[in-house]
Design an enzyme around this catalytic site. Structure first.
Site, mmCIF file in Angstrom:
data_model
loop_
_atom_site.group_PDB
_atom_site.id
_atom_site.type_symbol
_atom_site.label_atom_id
_atom_site.label_comp_id
_atom_site.label_asym_id
_atom_site.label_seq_id
_atom_site.Cartn_x
_atom_site.Cartn_y
_atom_site.Cartn_z
ATOM 1 N N ASP A 272 -4.468 16.052 26.607
ATOM 2 C CA ASP A 272 -3.218 16.778 26.878
ATOM 3 C C ASP A 272 -2.440 17.017 25.593
ATOM 4 O O ASP A 272 -1.899 18.107 25.367
ATOM 5 C CB ASP A 272 -2.347 15.997 27.872
ATOM 6 N N MET B 176 -2.832 13.425 -0.375
ATOM 7 C CA MET B 176 -2.302 13.914 0.904
ATOM 8 C C MET B 176 -2.210 15.436 0.907
ATOM 9 O O MET B 176 -2.668 16.105 1.839
ATOM 10 C CB MET B 176 -0.927 13.301 1.175
ATOM 11 N N ASP C 266 1.631 22.496 -7.429
ATOM 12 C CA ASP C 266 2.054 21.255 -8.074
ATOM 13 C C ASP C 266 2.811 21.619 -9.352
ATOM 14 O O ASP C 266 2.987 22.802 -9.668
ATOM 15 C CB ASP C 266 0.847 20.353 -8.365
ATOM 16 N N VAL D 38 5.086 15.668 -1.549
ATOM 17 C CA VAL D 38 5.252 15.036 -2.860
ATOM 18 C C VAL D 38 5.482 13.539 -2.682
ATOM 19 O O VAL D 38 5.544 13.019 -1.559
ATOM 20 C CB VAL D 38 6.421 15.674 -3.649
ATOM 21 N N GLU E 78 6.826 9.791 -2.254
ATOM 22 C CA GLU E 78 7.811 9.296 -1.274
ATOM 23 C C GLU E 78 9.092 8.830 -1.984
ATOM 24 O O GLU E 78 9.372 7.632 -2.111
ATOM 25 C CB GLU E 78 7.171 8.157 -0.475
ATOM 26 N N LYS F 16 12.197 14.668 -3.229
ATOM 27 C CA LYS F 16 11.991 15.539 -2.074
ATOM 28 C C LYS F 16 13.166 16.518 -1.901
ATOM 29 O O LYS F 16 12.970 17.695 -1.604
ATOM 30 C CB LYS F 16 11.794 14.703 -0.803
ATOM 31 N N SER G 180 6.523 9.710 5.305
ATOM 32 C CA SER G 180 6.054 8.720 6.273
ATOM 33 C C SER G 180 7.135 7.718 6.647
ATOM 34 O O SER G 180 6.959 6.959 7.594
ATOM 35 C CB SER G 180 4.829 7.971 5.711
ATOM 36 N N HIS H 252 4.053 14.473 9.793
ATOM 37 C CA HIS H 252 3.493 13.285 9.153
ATOM 38 C C HIS H 252 2.000 13.220 9.401
ATOM 39 O O HIS H 252 1.550 12.884 10.496
ATOM 40 C CB HIS H 252 4.195 12.028 9.678
#
Length: 716
Positions: free
Chosen positions: A303, A330, A349, A406, A408, A413, A435, A456
């Site tokens: 689902d 990532m 980048d 980028v 954490e 950010k 995250s 995420h």
């Protein structure tokens, strides 16, 4: 025959009966009580009709038969005895096909999986279209079951024990060419060929009507004498059992039972072997583990993968070009899955060299597939053409969606958000792959917070199916709906998570890691912690996964959280000591909870026993329960506070994102798996012994009291 609506029936001028599966009100042919009753009634009519010289079983849909109706199995409300009788009746009908004295051909187009494969195996001849999407196989183990309509015994008699065990336990799907090579099908045709005409021609020119196992001289491949007395065969099954236990730790009844059905069935005549299989199938179907696996994998994960959680009233949004900012592991992984899904990608980048390195990561992954024969150079080149490395914001200007991936760090950010929004179009959704940092906090740097959302992904992106879609305070439903469309388009499984530090998976997985480290400091031997974690069904121990995440990063994340509990503050201090005093930071640096010598297998650092002297009075059961209960209780707190919207989202997220043992059904289902009252009692015991983190919230206590001996979250 007037009430028949799922099976079409005709007889041609040559006396060949055509039975065509065409299940009404369903996009695929699916096997349930009604369809199977019609099929057996219709084929019995053909068998009893003297004018019929042969029978072709075909499909009016793009697939042959996709398998059994799992919803029917999940809600099966009859007794074990009735279930066994149903299976034996099915076997009687399939054996009648085999022994009717008339050639029966399966004309296989598209998918012939599970029960569909079993119907085909009972035919005397199988012709299969080699369309790229055509597959045949017994895939029941993927949903906690195993073949119950003769599949184990016919595979065994066609392939031998080794391939049978491998193919069935791994739910292997074979192409037409692979099936032809293995002897599961007898002929292959092109999609353009008239497969029914080919089936008729075989009946008229070569048609035979005896199965190999009905010949008195037949013996199961690899079992020259009585299987129980042949040491080589017995040893093989012993090894297979040992390997299965090493992988499943006895948590999956369907694996144990299918091995037993194959082993004991090998020594019997086919009729007795089918009875053996049926008894083990019944035992499996009625196990709580199988019910949990069917519910979680077939219903809830399916689902979610179809976007059932998408807000209503919004048209499907089509994405063509995606911007990915940050070309580390990532970002490169995100670019990879987008290109695999056919989307164009700008991979940006700070330098073109770093962006090219991200593209090289994709190339390296595809190169591994090429070496294993799973792709071609042309396909790799076409894939790489979809990824445009860049060091310029202006290249993001024509993207339909931008994903920031980028490092954490909140300030970094925020800076990237502001710079990017200067060039992208007004209606473009901006997503962060954070995250841990709250989306609403990051959205403060945006000029259009209604278009700001969290996506995420999990590492490695190309292998992990889950994406948490994180809704900030000002994220609009329109943005959420489009984000769900995007996740489905790249063939991932979305769950909706409301904002909060660590969201759902990172937060809950942190409890697993924390508990493992806490037990280490208490003197539980690290090898015990790691081995018990695998024994309860987790894919990786908490100490090994801490090394993968990196202890320094874990400390940084904890240091930014203003709401740590007293227990978490203690753990933060422990991490600081491990890093600063003992110099242990993780796998990347070659030394964490484990040592990582070059070109050698990792091993637990021997000095832990000196730093945290081992205790002797630990209980393995308690070690396992602490790891699981820590995640389950915090997951419920996520549900209670609104971070997770529905229990099934927690179950899906925990299985796909955390590797929570699927036989339990997931973090919320685990309470019912243990038994609600027993769960409450054990939690209280842990709370008294280890602290408040194991105490149940009042609302959960009320749910458990209300449920009594029943289920807390799901009725089936």
């Amino acid at each position: 025959m007037n009430n028949i609506k799922h099976i079409k029936y005709s007889i041609d001028k040559d006396g060949i009966a055509i039975l065509t599966w065409d299940v009404a009100d369903s996009p695929v042919n699916i096997m349930n009580e009604v369809a199977m009753a019609e099929f057996f009634s219709t084929i019995n009519q053909a068998i009893e009709d003297d004018a019929v010289k042969g029978i072709v079983i075909a499909s009016a849909k793009k697939d042959f038969i996709a398998g059994g109706d799992l919803k029917w199995f999940l809600n099966y409300d009859k007794s074990k005895e009735e279930c066994f009788e149903m299976l034996m009746q099915t076997n009687t009908h399939l054996r009648k096909i085999e022994t009717c004295g008339k050639p029966v051909v399966a004309a296989i187009n598209g998918l012939a999986l599970g029960g569909g494969c079993e119907v085909a195996l009972a035919c005397h001849h199988r012709i299969m279209s080699n369309h790229p999407k055509s597959q045949i196989g017994l895939v029941e183990c993927s949903v906690g079951l195993f073949p119950g309509a003769g599949g184990t015994q016919r595979f065994l008699r066609m392939l031998g024990s080794q391939k049978t065990i491998q193919y069935i336990t791994q739910s292997k799907k074979l192409t037409a060419e692979q099936a032809l090579k293995d002897g599961l099908v007898d002929a292959v045709c092109s999609p353009e060929d008239d497969i029914i005409a080919l089936a008729k021609n075989w009946i008229l020119t070569k048609g035979t009507c005896e199965q190999p196992w009905d010949n008195k001289r037949f013996k199961v491949p690899g079992t020259p004498l009585g299987v129980g007395q042949v040491s080589g065969v017995s040893e093989f099954f012993s090894v297979a059992n040992a390997m299965a236990y090493k992988t499943t730790h006895g948590n999956l009844p369907h694996i144990k039972n299918v091995l037993s059905a194959i082993y004991y069935g090998a020594a019997c005549h086919i009729n007795k072997a089918l009875e053996v299989e049926a008894r083990y199938f019944v035992d499996t179907l009625f196990s709580k583990e199988t019910k949990n696996i069917i519910r979680a994998s077939f219903l809830y994960i399916n689902d979610a993968a179809k976007g059932k959680s998408k807000p209503k009233g919004y048209d499907t949004v089509i994405f063509k070009k995606i911007g990915v900012i940050g070309a580390g592991m990532m970002g490169a992984g995100i670019a990879y899955v987008n290109a695999k899904a056919g989307l164009e990608v700008v991979l940006k980048d700070v330098s073109l060299e770093k962006a090219e390195n991200g593209k090289d990561y994709v190339k390296a992954q595809e190169q591994k597939k090429l070496e294993n024969g799973l792709t071609t150079r042309d396909k790799i080149e076409a894939l790489l053409q979809k990824i445009q490395p860049s060091d310029s914001d202006s290249d993001l200007a024509i993207c339909d969606l931008v994903i920031e991936a980028v490092f954490e760090n909140e300030k970094l950010k925020n800076s990237v958000t502001k710079e990017t929004e200067k060039v992208i179009q007004e209606d473009v959704i901006y997503a962060s792959n954070t995250s841990t940092i709250p989306i609403s906090k990051l959205a403060e740097a945006s000029s259009k917070p209604d278009k700001f959302i969290g996506l995420h992904f999990f590492s490695p992106v190309e292998k992990m199916p889950l994406v948490e879609v994180i809704v900030g305070k000002e994220t609009s439903d329109k943005t959420l709906a489009a984000a769900i469309d995007y996740v489905i388009a790249i063939r991932k499984v979305p769950i909706i998570v409301n904002d909060g530090r660590g969201f759902f998976t990172s937060r809950v997985f942190g409890k697993y890691i924390n508990e493992g480290i806490a037990m280490l400091t208490e003197g539980v031997p690290p090898a015990v912690i790691e081995n018990v974690a695998k024994k309860i069904g987790m894919p990786v121990g908490p100490l090994a996964v801490s090394d993968e995440v990196n202890l320094k990063l874990m400390l940084d994340i904890m240091s930014e959280d203003p709401n740590l509990t007293a227990h978490e503050i203690q753990l933060k201090n422990t991490l600081a000591t491990i890093i600063e005093v003992h110099g242990r930071t993780g796998k990347k640096e070659g030394k964490g909870f484990y040592d990582y010598p070059k070109n050698e297998k990792k091993s637990i650092w021997k000095e832990w026993t000196k730093i945290y002297p081992p205790q002797a009075d630990f209980e393995e059961e308690e070690v396992g329960k602490r790891l699981l209960f820590a995640m389950v209780i915090d997951s419920y707190k996520c549900l209670d506070s609104g971070v997770i919207r529905e229990p099934k989202d927690a179950d899906v997220g925990s299985i796909l994102g955390l590797g929570f043992p699927i036989h339990t059904g997931g973090v919320m289902s685990y309470i019912d798996y243990v038994g609600a009252e027993e769960f409450a009692v054990y939690s209280e015991k842990l709370a008294l012994k280890y602290g408040e983190r194991f105490a149940l919230p009042d609302s959960l206590k009320k749910r458990i009291e209300k449920a009594g001996t029943g289920r807390v979250f799901y009725n089936n």
